[in-house]
Design a protein around this motif. Structure first.
Motif, PDB file in Angstrom:
ATOM      1  N   GLU A 169      42.634  31.492  44.979  1.00  0.00           N
ATOM      2  CA  GLU A 169      42.106  30.111  44.977  1.00  0.00           C
ATOM      3  C   GLU A 169      43.140  29.125  45.520  1.00  0.00           C
ATOM      4  O   GLU A 169      43.495  28.154  44.838  1.00  0.00           O
ATOM      5  CB  GLU A 169      41.728  29.693  43.543  1.00  0.00           C
ATOM      6  CG  GLU A 169      40.815  30.654  42.831  1.00  0.00           C
ATOM      7  CD  GLU A 169      39.356  30.240  42.860  1.00  0.00           C
ATOM      8  OE1 GLU A 169      39.037  29.337  43.640  1.00  0.00           O
ATOM      9  OE2 GLU A 169      38.574  30.842  42.133  1.00  0.00           O
ATOM     10  N   ALA A 182      41.934  25.347  45.566  1.00  0.00           N
ATOM     11  CA  ALA A 182      41.049  24.884  44.477  1.00  0.00           C
ATOM     12  C   ALA A 182      41.326  23.450  44.049  1.00  0.00           C
ATOM     13  O   ALA A 182      40.410  22.725  43.679  1.00  0.00           O
ATOM     14  CB  ALA A 182      41.168  25.823  43.287  1.00  0.00           C
ATOM     15  N   THR A 191      38.096  33.216  45.931  1.00  0.00           N
ATOM     16  CA  THR A 191      37.589  31.839  45.884  1.00  0.00           C
ATOM     17  C   THR A 191      36.172  31.831  45.301  1.00  0.00           C
ATOM     18  O   THR A 191      35.519  32.870  45.225  1.00  0.00           O
ATOM     19  CB  THR A 191      37.572  31.201  47.296  1.00  0.00           C
ATOM     20  OG1 THR A 191      37.130  29.850  47.198  1.00  0.00           O
ATOM     21  CG2 THR A 191      36.660  31.945  48.251  1.00  0.00           C
TER      22      THR A 191
END
Lengths: 241, 217
Positions: free
Chosen positions: A160, A163, A192
């Motif tokens: 991620e 993010a 992700t």
């Protein structure tokens, strides 16, 4: 599947808590692939990345990297795998010192040229002497990416990575990943829950739900012709989790 | 003014030598132990932390008494002939200060996010390299551990009085001189010696803080 994939997962099991177990029967990643692991938070993407790095051990099964088990391979083999986390932990030092860390622990003496190149690639040249504690979240993620790329890994694991970033930094991080893949045969496994990012970056996509691999396919097939109803539900946003 | 000011340099120098040696030894032993404790498995960490915290609360006079019995002629280490010698005072201060170095170092290292260790390993650091890096990240806390140990050592009186004997020109240090002068009613002199002791403590702590600021990251 090619003759000898860079990564081969065989009957991998890892119990994380009494009510969660990661269980992947089989998955391969070829050299040069950008594989996106899609799935909701808590589905097991990060657990899988930790196992792929060889730093966390499974309860059973194996991860083979370049025909060797990552859990038994020599450090010079596992050092070809580098991870970038969602929340980078940087050293209380300058950007340059952070970026050269991986080279330092590998005993490289001539580091300046590689560090300069990584700083330039990640648009950090002007921040080289800045203390990392004064950077924004987006800049910190760029430093984390630079310190991973500077060691020229064969496999880059990204957990991620965008993010918590603003759109400008998301675009920049994705651009750097694309450039790195184009410059050499870098293999990327990206975890992700962002479908759009998977479409933009990956050439293969895998969906993980509740610790199990639901479907793996080439990006276009995954999004346009999913074979599993759960994949369709996830893509269309009908999956409540 | 009594003779003590003439011996001030001798007393101050012995205080610094005894406490400095004790702090160097307790840092050499305590910092690695503190790092090990911070990385130890939780079940060992919990029980050993109780032991270390108990060590922090050791009464100096009890340490002095036990060390006296150990080093006295009939004691198990009597053949060392350390009793009433600076070596005995250094040993006492070492015993009293090492739990502080271990405890404060362990707390400082444990405060570094565990995720950093994992990320350092994922960048190719060996377990040793990652621990050294974490220790460097915790350098402010480690400097505090050394400063605390110095404070504990230089201000200690009960144990050094018992095992050192406060012998003039031999084992008399600032704290034992202050006790002696107070008992003899030389309060002005005792206060003067106290000022020297406090100044020393401040100077050493300033030096540690400055060194900490200059440490390469």
């Amino acid at each position: 599947m090619s003759e000898s994939p860079l990564i081969l997962i065989q009957s991998l099991r890892k119990r994380h808590s009494p009510d969660f177990e990661l269980s992947i029967q089989s998955l391969h990643v070829d050299a040069g692939d950008v594989l996106c692991l899609l799935g909701p938070t808590g589905s097991g993407k990060s657990t899988l990345l930790r196992l792929l790095s060889g730093l966390d051990r499974p309860d059973s099964g194996d991860v083979r990297f370049d025909n060797q088990s990552v859990f038994a391979a020599a450090p010079d083999v596992t050092r070809r795998i580098v991870t970038v986390s969602q929340r980078p932990q940087l050293l209380s030092d300058t950007v340059r010192s952070n970026v050269e860390y991986g080279l330092k622990v590998r005993g490289h003496r001539e580091r300046a040229a590689n560090v300069d190149a990584a700083l330039k690639q990640c648009r950090l040249t002007t921040l080289a002497s800045r203390d990392c504690r004064t950077l924004s979240g987006g800049q910190m993620q760029l430093v984390a990416l630079a310190r991973a790329l500077v060691v020229e890994p064969d496999l880059l694991l990204l957990d991620e990575p965008t993010a918590n970033l603003d759109p400008a930094h998301v675009e920049l991080v994705e651009e750097i990943i694309r450039e790195s893949c184009a410059a050499r045969q870098l293999t990327v496994i990206l975890a992700t829950h962002n479908l759009f990012q998977a479409r933009r970056l990956a050439n293969r996509v895998a969906l993980i739900l509740d610790g199990s691999l639901v479907e793996t396919a080439v990006t276009a097939d995954f999004f346009d012709r999913p074979t599993d109803s759960r994949t369709s539900a996830f893509i269309e946003g009908r999956m409540i989790y | 003014m009594p003779a003590v000011p003439n011996q001030l340099w001798e007393i101050t120098s012995l205080s610094l030598r005894v406490s400095g040696t004790a702090v160097v030894l307790s840092s050499a032993v305590g910092i690695p132990c503190g790092v090990w404790l911070a990385f130890a498995r939780p079940k060992y960490r919990r029980s050993l932390s109780v032991l270390v915290h108990t060590g922090m609360a050791l009464p100096p006079v009890v340490v002095g008494l036990l060390l006296y019995l150990t080093l006295s002629r009939s004691g198990p280490l009597g053949n060392l002939n350390w009793l009433y010698e600076p070596a005995a005072m250094i040993t006492a201060q070492f015993i009293l200060s090492v739990p502080f170095v271990i405890g404060v170092t362990a707390a400082a290292v444990a405060a570094v996010p565990g995720e950093l260790v994992w990320q350092l390993r994922s960048l190719g650091a060996t377990p040793w390299q990652s621990r050294l890096t974490v220790l460097r990240e915790a350098r402010a806390g480690v400097a505090l551990a050394v400063a605390t140990a110095f404070g504990r050592s230089i201000s200690e009186v009960g144990a050094v009085m018992i095992v050192g004997g406060n012998i003039e020109h031999h084992t008399r240090v600032l704290t034992t001189s202050i006790v002696l002068e107070t008992r003899q009613g030389h309060f002005a002199l005792a206060l003067w010696l106290s000022a020297v002791l406090l100044t020393l403590a401040v100077l050493v702590n300033v030096a540690i803080v400055r060194a900490q600021g200059r440490l390469p990251a």
